[in-house]
Motif scaffolding. Structure first.
Motif, PDB file in Angstrom:
ATOM      1  N   SER A  45      39.003  52.497  36.370  1.00  0.00           N
ATOM      2  CA  SER A  45      39.536  53.010  37.743  1.00  0.00           C
ATOM      3  C   SER A  45      38.618  52.372  38.835  1.00  0.00           C
ATOM      4  O   SER A  45      39.202  52.057  39.973  1.00  0.00           O
ATOM      5  CB  SER A  45      39.499  54.531  37.811  1.00  0.00           C
ATOM      6  N   GLU A  46      37.314  52.110  38.559  1.00  0.00           N
ATOM      7  CA  GLU A  46      36.530  51.409  39.611  1.00  0.00           C
ATOM      8  C   GLU A  46      36.844  50.279  40.064  1.00  0.00           C
ATOM      9  O   GLU A  46      36.956  49.789  41.111  1.00  0.00           O
ATOM     10  CB  GLU A  46      35.161  51.467  39.034  1.00  0.00           C
ATOM     11  N   VAL A  47      37.411  49.437  38.711  1.00  0.00           N
ATOM     12  CA  VAL A  47      37.865  48.114  39.015  1.00  0.00           C
ATOM     13  C   VAL A  47      39.261  47.879  39.912  1.00  0.00           C
ATOM     14  O   VAL A  47      39.379  47.065  40.627  1.00  0.00           O
ATOM     15  CB  VAL A  47      38.182  47.091  37.818  1.00  0.00           C
ATOM     16  N   ARG A  48      39.921  49.012  39.318  1.00  0.00           N
ATOM     17  CA  ARG A  48      41.242  48.865  40.168  1.00  0.00           C
ATOM     18  C   ARG A  48      41.243  49.457  41.540  1.00  0.00           C
ATOM     19  O   ARG A  48      41.857  49.069  42.410  1.00  0.00           O
ATOM     20  CB  ARG A  48      42.264  49.842  39.369  1.00  0.00           C
ATOM     21  N   ASN A  49      40.087  50.360  41.937  1.00  0.00           N
ATOM     22  CA  ASN A  49      40.056  50.783  43.259  1.00  0.00           C
ATOM     23  C   ASN A  49      39.524  49.570  43.990  1.00  0.00           C
ATOM     24  O   ASN A  49      39.817  49.599  45.182  1.00  0.00           O
ATOM     25  CB  ASN A  49      39.009  52.084  43.219  1.00  0.00           C
ATOM     26  N   PHE A  50      38.538  48.966  43.559  1.00  0.00           N
ATOM     27  CA  PHE A  50      37.929  47.731  44.366  1.00  0.00           C
ATOM     28  C   PHE A  50      38.967  46.844  44.633  1.00  0.00           C
ATOM     29  O   PHE A  50      39.175  46.171  45.720  1.00  0.00           O
ATOM     30  CB  PHE A  50      36.794  47.284  43.667  1.00  0.00           C
ATOM     31  N   THR A  51      39.604  46.597  43.482  1.00  0.00           N
ATOM     32  CA  THR A  51      40.793  45.546  43.721  1.00  0.00           C
ATOM     33  C   THR A  51      41.936  45.911  44.603  1.00  0.00           C
ATOM     34  O   THR A  51      42.223  45.028  45.419  1.00  0.00           O
ATOM     35  CB  THR A  51      41.537  45.143  42.234  1.00  0.00           C
ATOM     36  N   ALA A  52      42.150  47.270  44.537  1.00  0.00           N
ATOM     37  CA  ALA A  52      43.244  47.545  45.723  1.00  0.00           C
ATOM     38  C   ALA A  52      42.470  47.376  47.287  1.00  0.00           C
ATOM     39  O   ALA A  52      43.251  47.064  47.939  1.00  0.00           O
ATOM     40  CB  ALA A  52      43.489  49.160  45.295  1.00  0.00           C
ATOM     41  N   ALA A  53      41.198  47.829  47.249  1.00  0.00           N
ATOM     42  CA  ALA A  53      40.581  47.770  48.511  1.00  0.00           C
ATOM     43  C   ALA A  53      40.485  46.220  48.893  1.00  0.00           C
ATOM     44  O   ALA A  53      40.744  46.009  50.157  1.00  0.00           O
ATOM     45  CB  ALA A  53      39.192  48.142  48.472  1.00  0.00           C
ATOM     46  N   HIS A  54      40.409  45.403  48.045  1.00  0.00           N
ATOM     47  CA  HIS A  54      40.183  43.782  48.140  1.00  0.00           C
ATOM     48  C   HIS A  54      41.640  43.533  48.599  1.00  0.00           C
ATOM     49  O   HIS A  54      41.575  42.671  49.773  1.00  0.00           O
ATOM     50  CB  HIS A  54      39.908  43.204  46.926  1.00  0.00           C
ATOM     51  N   ALA A 101      43.552  32.583  32.742  1.00  0.00           N
ATOM     52  CA  ALA A 101      43.095  33.266  33.752  1.00  0.00           C
ATOM     53  C   ALA A 101      43.508  34.952  33.570  1.00  0.00           C
ATOM     54  O   ALA A 101      44.649  35.349  33.478  1.00  0.00           O
ATOM     55  CB  ALA A 101      43.103  32.847  35.190  1.00  0.00           C
ATOM     56  N   GLU A 102      42.275  35.711  33.822  1.00  0.00           N
ATOM     57  CA  GLU A 102      42.798  37.085  33.846  1.00  0.00           C
ATOM     58  C   GLU A 102      43.181  37.601  35.258  1.00  0.00           C
ATOM     59  O   GLU A 102      42.710  36.804  36.099  1.00  0.00           O
ATOM     60  CB  GLU A 102      41.657  38.028  33.569  1.00  0.00           C
ATOM     61  N   CYS A 103      44.486  38.545  35.458  1.00  0.00           N
ATOM     62  CA  CYS A 103      44.866  38.836  36.787  1.00  0.00           C
ATOM     63  C   CYS A 103      44.825  40.316  36.806  1.00  0.00           C
ATOM     64  O   CYS A 103      45.262  41.065  36.073  1.00  0.00           O
ATOM     65  CB  CYS A 103      46.253  38.532  36.757  1.00  0.00           C
ATOM     66  N   ALA A 104      44.095  40.723  37.775  1.00  0.00           N
ATOM     67  CA  ALA A 104      43.598  42.230  37.685  1.00  0.00           C
ATOM     68  C   ALA A 104      44.697  42.887  38.970  1.00  0.00           C
ATOM     69  O   ALA A 104      45.156  43.841  38.868  1.00  0.00           O
ATOM     70  CB  ALA A 104      42.287  42.597  38.260  1.00  0.00           C
ATOM     71  N   GLY A 141      52.292  49.361  42.413  1.00  0.00           N
ATOM     72  CA  GLY A 141      52.641  49.837  40.998  1.00  0.00           C
ATOM     73  C   GLY A 141      51.510  49.154  40.178  1.00  0.00           C
ATOM     74  O   GLY A 141      50.583  48.513  40.255  1.00  0.00           O
ATOM     75  N   GLU A 142      51.369  49.875  38.966  1.00  0.00           N
ATOM     76  CA  GLU A 142      50.540  49.443  38.058  1.00  0.00           C
ATOM     77  C   GLU A 142      50.967  49.373  36.661  1.00  0.00           C
ATOM     78  O   GLU A 142      51.828  50.253  36.163  1.00  0.00           O
ATOM     79  CB  GLU A 142      49.475  50.801  37.887  1.00  0.00           C
ATOM     80  N   PHE A 143      50.679  48.248  36.140  1.00  0.00           N
ATOM     81  CA  PHE A 143      51.242  47.840  34.903  1.00  0.00           C
ATOM     82  C   PHE A 143      50.304  47.240  33.865  1.00  0.00           C
ATOM     83  O   PHE A 143      49.081  46.947  34.303  1.00  0.00           O
ATOM     84  CB  PHE A 143      52.428  46.776  35.064  1.00  0.00           C
ATOM     85  N   ILE A 182      52.303  45.699  46.065  1.00  0.00           N
ATOM     86  CA  ILE A 182      50.900  45.688  45.525  1.00  0.00           C
ATOM     87  C   ILE A 182      51.091  46.049  44.066  1.00  0.00           C
ATOM     88  O   ILE A 182      51.689  47.019  43.765  1.00  0.00           O
ATOM     89  CB  ILE A 182      50.036  46.523  46.342  1.00  0.00           C
ATOM     90  N   VAL A 183      50.502  45.291  43.262  1.00  0.00           N
ATOM     91  CA  VAL A 183      50.471  45.209  41.789  1.00  0.00           C
ATOM     92  C   VAL A 183      49.141  45.267  41.226  1.00  0.00           C
ATOM     93  O   VAL A 183      48.614  43.999  41.413  1.00  0.00           O
ATOM     94  CB  VAL A 183      51.548  44.384  41.086  1.00  0.00           C
ATOM     95  N   LEU A 184      48.631  46.118  40.445  1.00  0.00           N
ATOM     96  CA  LEU A 184      47.656  46.344  39.651  1.00  0.00           C
ATOM     97  C   LEU A 184      47.573  46.312  38.112  1.00  0.00           C
ATOM     98  O   LEU A 184      48.709  46.837  37.600  1.00  0.00           O
ATOM     99  CB  LEU A 184      46.611  47.273  40.082  1.00  0.00           C
ATOM    100  N   SER A 185      46.673  45.578  37.499  1.00  0.00           N
ATOM    101  CA  SER A 185      46.575  45.853  36.069  1.00  0.00           C
ATOM    102  C   SER A 185      45.848  47.094  35.632  1.00  0.00           C
ATOM    103  O   SER A 185      44.696  47.242  35.923  1.00  0.00           O
ATOM    104  CB  SER A 185      46.170  44.676  35.375  1.00  0.00           C
ATOM    105  N   ASN A 186      46.589  48.109  35.034  1.00  0.00           N
ATOM    106  CA  ASN A 186      46.234  49.142  34.612  1.00  0.00           C
ATOM    107  C   ASN A 186      45.094  49.044  33.278  1.00  0.00           C
ATOM    108  O   ASN A 186      44.651  50.186  32.564  1.00  0.00           O
ATOM    109  CB  ASN A 186      46.890  50.561  34.634  1.00  0.00           C
ATOM    110  N   LYS A 187      45.007  47.851  32.794  1.00  0.00           N
ATOM    111  CA  LYS A 187      44.080  47.679  31.362  1.00  0.00           C
ATOM    112  C   LYS A 187      42.615  48.049  32.086  1.00  0.00           C
ATOM    113  O   LYS A 187      41.622  47.921  31.199  1.00  0.00           O
ATOM    114  CB  LYS A 187      44.353  46.349  30.970  1.00  0.00           C
ATOM    115  N   TYR A 188      42.438  47.653  33.249  1.00  0.00           N
ATOM    116  CA  TYR A 188      40.979  47.764  33.750  1.00  0.00           C
ATOM    117  C   TYR A 188      40.362  49.180  34.244  1.00  0.00           C
ATOM    118  O   TYR A 188      41.436  50.074  34.258  1.00  0.00           O
ATOM    119  CB  TYR A 188      40.767  46.852  35.020  1.00  0.00           C
TER     120      TYR A 188
END
Length: 467
Positions: A330-339, A309-312, A297-299, A322-328
């Motif tokens: 696409s490159e940050v979200r992609n790296f976070t997802a791979a992380h 603290a920021e949470c990506a 999910g992305e929110f 798996i949940v990502l913040s879509n305020k960042y």
């Protein structure tokens, strides 16, 4: 008053079919089976036409639309008509037969002779109508087969039943025709011969189509077998590598490479189609959803225990989230997802795990597990072999040096012009990571091609000693 079988309830129809009478009979049943198949095929076409599936099926939608129109305007109305006609004409043939038997019982020779001729004429429609139904079912089977192979994949149960029903209806009609042929004597030879030619054409179509039912089952069995092989190899991979330890960078890079080999070996099962390049498997969201069965999910905002603290993004391995913040970006979200994928492969924590925004740059002090997940993301998103190949294709060299040739190709200036813009190796790496033209040839930058930040790509270029 004749009963309209097209307007009675399902239960009434089933009762009529099973009570031992001659109507509705086998021809009507074949038409009904064809109508059910037609509606199932239309259902799958309708699902494929939904807006959310447009991109997936847009190339076949025009043909599917034509097929649906053919079903609606031609196949269904004719089958409905033949459903009623078969019952009507076969009833007339039965009544003619009954009258013949009565005349024979009364020893009325001439009346019995006349009625036998009438009986044969009435029975001709009980041959022609099944042939007409069979003709429609051939067309319907072809449509259903196309729908199975090209339309909404998750509804292939419906399209396979449509195919099987159409072919079963076709086979039934062929049997009806052969049975009724036995009632015609030599004086109807030429008519029977003409109908037999029509029958033989339909029989050839049936022979072509009947194997498709089994082929469809084999296709689905192959897909299930592929999925089971994927899950088996993935479980073996996790049993081998999912151990908490202090991984070296070389070990993590090897793990990332082996995992990509696993994905490539099973990419048809994961993506549902054959991919053309190993770079296409570098898609963390698809891997989480299709390989590990995680909900992704992305929110805009993520709950965080620390308000400062920021949470990506976060991973919950127990609940498989798996949940990502879509305020960042696409490159940050992609790296976070791979992380997070690195955590799923390397670490056993089952509690909720949260991450600050990640772009592949140095984020400051981090735990060992966080550093390991960062390195996995780097190696996974920017694999050495693929990046070396891309770099060589774009810049026509194994390593870029600051010299007149590089300066001219990069900025159309001299070495001194380039050095005035670049203070150190990192600056040069950033310039190369973001470059979208070299030697007069435009292209997507390395950062864009690999969907990572410019800083992440720059660091990777330095690690591989490409600048």
């Amino acid at each position: 008053m004749e009963l309209d079988f097209s307007k009675i309830t399902v239960n009434e129809l089933l009762e009529a079919l099973g009570k031992g009478g001659h109507k509705p009979g086998s021809g009507s049943a074949a038409a009904l089976q064809g109508m059910i198949s037609a509606k199932l095929a239309q259902t799958v076409i309708a699902i494929s036409s939904r807006k959310k599936y447009y991109e997936t099926y847009k190339s076949v939608l025009p043909k599917l639309s034509e097929m649906s129109a053919d079903i609606e305007n031609n196949i269904l109305p004719k089958l409905a008509d033949f459903f009623q006609q078969d019952a009507y004409y076969f009833d007339k043939a039965i009544k003619a037969r009954t009258a013949t038997l009565k005349a024979e019982a009364a020893s009325d020779f001439y009346e019995a002779s006349r009625l036998r001729k009438k009986e044969a004429d009435e029975l001709k429609m009980s041959v022609r109508i099944p042939l007409e139904i069979a003709e429609l079912c051939v067309n319907l089977a072809r449509i259903s087969l196309y729908v199975f192979n090209n339309a909404f994949k998750s509804a292939r149960g419906d399209s396979h039943v449509a195919l099987g029903g159409a072919i079963a209806s076709l086979a039934g009609c062929l049997s009806i025709v052969q049975l009724n042929f036995l009632s015609f004597k030599i004086n109807h030879f030429y008519w029977t011969k003409e109908m037999s030619e029509w029958y033989n054409d339909l029989k050839r179509e049936y022979e072509k189509l009947k194997g498709e039912v089994d082929n469809c089952v084999i296709i689905l069995e192959g897909e299930v077998s592929g999925r089971m092989a994927l899950y088996s190899d993935t479980n073996n991979f996790l049993e081998k590598y999912k151990v908490d330890k202090e991984w070296t960078e070389n070990e993590i890079e090897k793990l990332a490479s082996e995992f990509q080999n696993l994905l490539w070996n099973h990419h048809k099962s994961i993506w549902g189609t054959y991919l053309t390049s190993p770079r296409q498997i570098i898609h963390p969201q698809t891997i989480f959803e299709e390989v590990f069965d995680y909900d992704f999910g992305e929110f805009p905002h993520l709950d965080n225990d620390d308000e400062f603290a920021e949470c990506a993004g976060y991973i919950d391995q127990r609940e498989r989230h798996i949940v990502l913040s879509n305020k960042y970006s696409s490159e940050v979200r992609n790296f976070t997802a791979a992380h997070e994928l690195g955590h799923a492969l390397l670490h056993n924590q089952t509690v909720l795990h949260r991450d600050i925004p990640l772009d592949g740059s140095n984020p400051g002090p981090r735990s060992i597990t966080e550093k390991q997940a960062d390195k996995f993301a780097t190696f996974f998103l920017m694999p050495k072999r693929q990046l070396l190949k891309t770099f060589s294709e774009l810049f026509n060299t194994r390593k870029l040096l600051i010299n007149d040739n590089t300066a001219f190709n990069l900025i159309r200036g001299s070495e001194s012009d380039l050095r005035s813009k670049i203070k150190n190796r990192r600056d040069f790496a950033l310039k190369i990571a973001s470059a979208d033209i070299y030697a007069g040839h435009p292209f997507k930058s390395l950062a864009q091609q690999y969907n990572v930040s410019v800083i992440a790509m720059a660091i990777r270029l330095e690690e591989l000693d490409l600048v």
